[in-house]
Scaffold this motif. Structure first.
Motif, PDB file in Angstrom:
ATOM      1  N   ASN A 132     -25.066  30.892  45.974  1.00 10.39           N
ATOM      2  CA  ASN A 132     -26.165  30.969  46.937  1.00 10.39           C
ATOM      3  C   ASN A 132     -26.359  29.646  47.676  1.00 10.39           C
ATOM      4  O   ASN A 132     -26.723  29.625  48.845  1.00 10.39           O
ATOM      5  N   ILE A 168     -28.466  35.117  50.114  1.00  9.40           N
ATOM      6  CA  ILE A 168     -28.889  36.508  49.957  1.00  9.40           C
ATOM      7  C   ILE A 168     -29.181  37.130  51.314  1.00  9.40           C
ATOM      8  O   ILE A 168     -28.826  38.290  51.576  1.00  9.40           O
ATOM      9  N   GLU A 207     -34.832  39.396  44.496  1.00  8.85           N
ATOM     10  CA  GLU A 207     -34.475  39.136  45.888  1.00  8.85           C
ATOM     11  C   GLU A 207     -34.462  40.412  46.724  1.00  8.85           C
ATOM     12  O   GLU A 207     -34.677  40.368  47.944  1.00  8.85           O
ATOM     13  N   SER A 212     -33.592  31.518  46.845  1.00  5.60           N
ATOM     14  CA  SER A 212     -33.431  32.484  47.936  1.00  5.60           C
ATOM     15  C   SER A 212     -34.704  32.641  48.751  1.00  5.60           C
ATOM     16  O   SER A 212     -34.767  33.491  49.645  1.00  5.60           O
TER      17      SER A 212
END
Length: 424
Positions: free
Chosen positions: A200, A232, A354, A375
């Motif tokens: 990420n 994400i 998420e 995220s």
């Protein structure tokens, strides 16, 4: 989990795909894409779930979904154990390769259990040109692994790399694995040409390298070249561009057909017409609650719940999203009853947080630090449990606070830090 699900609904399924996941309650197995199957020797069973949504008569709605059912090989995952099912899968892959030495394989795994696919590939003496490994981050544990296994310098990396290459020779020569975990090798196997390591945030990982290392600049550049950053939001944009968002929702059980025949989704939780925004409290393990990042010795989520209700209850609908391995039933402190009494909706703990954060409107988060926060969109994280300096010193978070970075976004600029010292 979310990375794998996003790839699963968007990839080309010309060739068959076989799937097993640790937390198998995450999926509606009836919603697998075309030409996609559970691991061999697995069956499904129809299950029902309560939706925490009600019809006009006050009856709780339910939905059915496809639940995973172990076959005669038994469970795929059982802690670190090399299960009978995993051994059968290795033999099945060997048989497929023996039938056609030109057969190609792509193994998708997270970087915690990548040892299994090393065993399935090198342990079956597959030619390296015949297989690829796609390795997803396991979140915050991925970042911690560099320090845990002590390769923060280039010299240490080279030492572990040499050990890893010897390990592959052992697998080729028939050595069996004794645990599905071999996390030490994640950051050296990603240098292989047939391995992709998807994370990420590169910066969160590179920030753990030793800056006083004489080879720091070269090591940082090299390590960065072995990582593939996919946020994400980028992953979900790809799903959206493929017109597969509803497929992803159905697979992750955040979209359903209820017992009245109506299609519903998690958006029904977050858009209830009362004009409030939504706050999703991120939970953690039982032991992880105690003094999390300096929140206070002996504190738990229940220590802070009255304060959270008083502070956020007027402006936000409040939800609880537990850690995937710690559903609310594992807590014996009365929180389930407390949540029910205070209209706090418990979201399915197996669904990646998420998914809620990005797919639905006006969803904010707060709670115990996890990779979920990496995220977060700007302003989306309202609070952390813990002390400000302790939180800011977490290696994975440090880049997000670096105002000298040209790409600084101020994601946590208005985030507050809740601990025992400031709730009274």
């Amino acid at each position: 989990m979310l990375y794998g699900a996003m790839d699963l609904v968007t990839m080309d399924h010309t060739d068959p795909t076989y799937v097993a996941i640790h937390r198998n309650a995450t999926f509606d197995w009836y919603r697998l894409p075309a030409n996609t199957y559970a691991m061999p020797n697995t069956t499904f069973e129809t299950k029902s779930t309560n939706l925490a949504l009600f019809d006009d008569q006050g009856n709780q709605k339910t939905s059915i979904y496809g639940g995973w059912k172990n076959g005669s090989w038994g469970a795929v995952y059982n802690g670190r154990t090399v299960t009978n099912a995993l051994k059968h899968m290795k033999k099945w892959i060997a048989d497929l390769y023996a039938m056609d030495n030109d057969a190609t394989f792509t193994f998708y795994t997270d970087d915690t259990v990548a040892n299994v696919v090393l065993w399935w590939s090198y342990g079956n003496n597959l030619d390296e040109k015949n297989f690829e490994i796609v390795m997803y981050t396991e979140g915050s544990s991925t970042v911690n692994r560099i320090r845990q296994h002590n390769y923060t310098t280039y010299a240490q990396w080279r030492s572990v790399r040499a050990e890893y290459l010897d390990y592959l020779d052992d697998l080729r020569n028939g050595t069996d694995i004794t645990s599905i975990w071999k996390t030490k090798y994640a950051f050296v196997m990603n240098a292989d040409e047939n391995v992709r390591h998807i994370v990420n945030s590169k910066e969160a990982i590179l920030n753990t390298l030793a800056q006083n290392d004489a080879e720091y600049a070269a090591y940082r550049a090299f390590m960065g070249s072995n990582l593939e950053q996919v946020s994400i939001s980028e992953g979900l944009a790809k799903v959206s561009a493929a017109n597969k968002i509803e497929d992803l929702e159905f697979l992750l059980r955040t979209r359903w057909i209820d017992n009245t025949g109506a299609i519903g989704s998690a958006n029904d939780y977050f858009s209830n017409g009362n004009g409030k925004k939504n706050l999703m409290i991120i939970g953690t393990s039982i032991s992880g609650e105690n003094n999390s990042n300096g929140a206070g010795t002996g504190t738990t989520l229940m220590t802070f719940m009255p304060y959270l209700l008083q502070t956020y209850g007027e402006e936000y609908n409040i939800f609880y999203k537990g850690h995937p391995s710690y559903p609310i039933q594992r807590f014996s402190d009365g929180r389930a009853e407390y949540f029910a009494q205070n209209n706090i909706i418990v979201l399915p703990n197996a669904v990646p947080a998420e998914t809620y954060m990005y797919l639905y409107q006006d969803v904010y988060i707060g709670g115990y630090y996890s990779s979920t926060m990496l995220s977060s969109m700007v302003g989306q994280t309202l609070f952390f449990f813990g002390k400000e300096q302790t939180i800011k010193s977490i290696a994975a978070l440090a880049p997000f606070y670096d105002e000298s970075d040209p790409e600084y976004l101020g994601i946590f600029e208005n985030t507050v830090y809740i601990n025992i010292d400031n709730i009274n």
